[in-house]
Design a protein around this motif. Sequence first.
Motif, PDB file in Angstrom:
ATOM      1  N   LYS A  11      25.886  41.829   1.270  1.00  0.00           N
ATOM      2  CA  LYS A  11      25.826  40.563   2.014  1.00  0.00           C
ATOM      3  C   LYS A  11      26.721  39.512   1.372  1.00  0.00           C
ATOM      4  CE  LYS A  11      22.851  42.043   4.984  1.00  0.00           C
ATOM      5  NZ  LYS A  11      23.260  42.421   6.318  1.00  0.00           N
ATOM      6  N   LEU A  12      26.749  39.474   0.059  1.00  0.00           N
ATOM      7  CA  LEU A  12      27.604  38.533  -0.655  1.00  0.00           C
ATOM      8  C   LEU A  12      29.075  38.825  -0.370  1.00  0.00           C
ATOM      9  CD1 LEU A  12      28.054  36.234  -2.646  1.00  0.00           C
ATOM     10  CD2 LEU A  12      27.723  37.884  -4.504  1.00  0.00           C
ATOM     11  N   GLU A  14      30.359  40.356   2.242  1.00  0.00           N
ATOM     12  CA  GLU A  14      30.619  39.992   3.634  1.00  0.00           C
ATOM     13  C   GLU A  14      30.802  38.477   3.767  1.00  0.00           C
ATOM     14  OE1 GLU A  14      27.299  41.564   5.827  1.00  0.00           O
ATOM     15  OE2 GLU A  14      27.954  43.635   5.528  1.00  0.00           O
ATOM     16  N   HIS A  15      29.972  37.732   3.047  1.00  0.00           N
ATOM     17  CA  HIS A  15      30.062  36.265   3.089  1.00  0.00           C
ATOM     18  C   HIS A  15      31.402  35.803   2.535  1.00  0.00           C
ATOM     19  CE1 HIS A  15      29.297  32.053   1.999  1.00  0.00           C
ATOM     20  NE2 HIS A  15      28.411  32.075   2.983  1.00  0.00           N
ATOM     21  N   TRP A  16      31.810  36.363   1.414  1.00  0.00           N
ATOM     22  CA  TRP A  16      33.105  35.994   0.840  1.00  0.00           C
ATOM     23  C   TRP A  16      34.232  36.254   1.823  1.00  0.00           C
ATOM     24  CZ3 TRP A  16      31.976  38.716  -4.427  1.00  0.00           C
ATOM     25  CH2 TRP A  16      31.335  37.814  -5.287  1.00  0.00           C
ATOM     26  N   ASN A  19      34.197  33.725   4.702  1.00  0.00           N
ATOM     27  CA  ASN A  19      34.216  32.296   4.361  1.00  0.00           C
ATOM     28  C   ASN A  19      35.228  31.941   3.280  1.00  0.00           C
ATOM     29  OD1 ASN A  19      31.803  31.085   5.931  1.00  0.00           O
ATOM     30  ND2 ASN A  19      31.032  32.995   5.076  1.00  0.00           N
ATOM     31  N   TYR A  23      31.088  30.733  -1.962  1.00  0.00           N
ATOM     32  CA  TYR A  23      29.789  31.293  -2.354  1.00  0.00           C
ATOM     33  C   TYR A  23      28.698  30.818  -1.397  1.00  0.00           C
ATOM     34  CZ  TYR A  23      31.112  33.335  -6.807  1.00  0.00           C
ATOM     35  OH  TYR A  23      31.652  34.131  -7.767  1.00  0.00           O
ATOM     36  N   PRO A  24      27.700  31.666  -1.128  1.00  0.00           N
ATOM     37  CA  PRO A  24      26.536  31.208  -0.369  1.00  0.00           C
ATOM     38  C   PRO A  24      25.723  30.249  -1.236  1.00  0.00           C
ATOM     39  CG  PRO A  24      26.192  33.448  -1.137  1.00  0.00           C
ATOM     40  CD  PRO A  24      27.591  33.076  -1.516  1.00  0.00           C
ATOM     41  N   MET A  72      19.723  35.698   2.374  1.00  0.00           N
ATOM     42  CA  MET A  72      20.806  34.988   1.712  1.00  0.00           C
ATOM     43  C   MET A  72      21.044  33.740   2.549  1.00  0.00           C
ATOM     44  SD  MET A  72      24.802  36.053   1.146  1.00  0.00           S
ATOM     45  CE  MET A  72      25.129  35.931   2.895  1.00  0.00           C
ATOM     46  N   ALA A  74      23.588  31.224   3.622  1.00  0.00           N
ATOM     47  CA  ALA A  74      25.041  31.109   3.640  1.00  0.00           C
ATOM     48  C   ALA A  74      25.489  29.692   3.287  1.00  0.00           C
ATOM     49  CB  ALA A  74      25.552  31.489   5.033  1.00  0.00           C
ATOM     50  N   ASP A  76      26.917  27.597   5.056  1.00  0.00           N
ATOM     51  CA  ASP A  76      26.614  26.650   6.129  1.00  0.00           C
ATOM     52  C   ASP A  76      25.116  26.480   6.372  1.00  0.00           C
ATOM     53  OD1 ASP A  76      25.865  29.012   7.392  1.00  0.00           O
ATOM     54  OD2 ASP A  76      27.317  28.820   9.032  1.00  0.00           O
ATOM     55  N   VAL A  80      20.652  34.792   6.342  1.00  0.00           N
ATOM     56  CA  VAL A  80      21.068  36.157   6.662  1.00  0.00           C
ATOM     57  C   VAL A  80      20.063  37.107   6.040  1.00  0.00           C
ATOM     58  CG1 VAL A  80      22.906  37.863   6.373  1.00  0.00           C
ATOM     59  CG2 VAL A  80      23.495  35.430   6.616  1.00  0.00           C
TER      60      VAL A  80
END
Length: 83
Positions: A11-12, A14-16, A19, A23-24, A72, A74, A76, A80
Amino acid sequence: MTTLYLQMTEKLSEHWRANDNAYPQKFVLSPALRAEYVHCLELMTIPGERDMSATKHMGVRIEIDEASPGVMVAADGAEVALR
């Protein structure tokens, strides 16, 4: 079965990617999920080589909430699900 550690890492990552490497805000785990996370750390490391306080995952703060299903948060503020 994928471990919680790997799910959080996925998940981290995917977030990186989504975005521009931001960092989330945090991960939020229930006490049971935190215990599972610590167990994963214990299995993956040599005793004494990692801080088992489990306050961060790859630089992202871990918060404990009794009612959390495991999320997580995010950058914003969107939640997630980890599973």
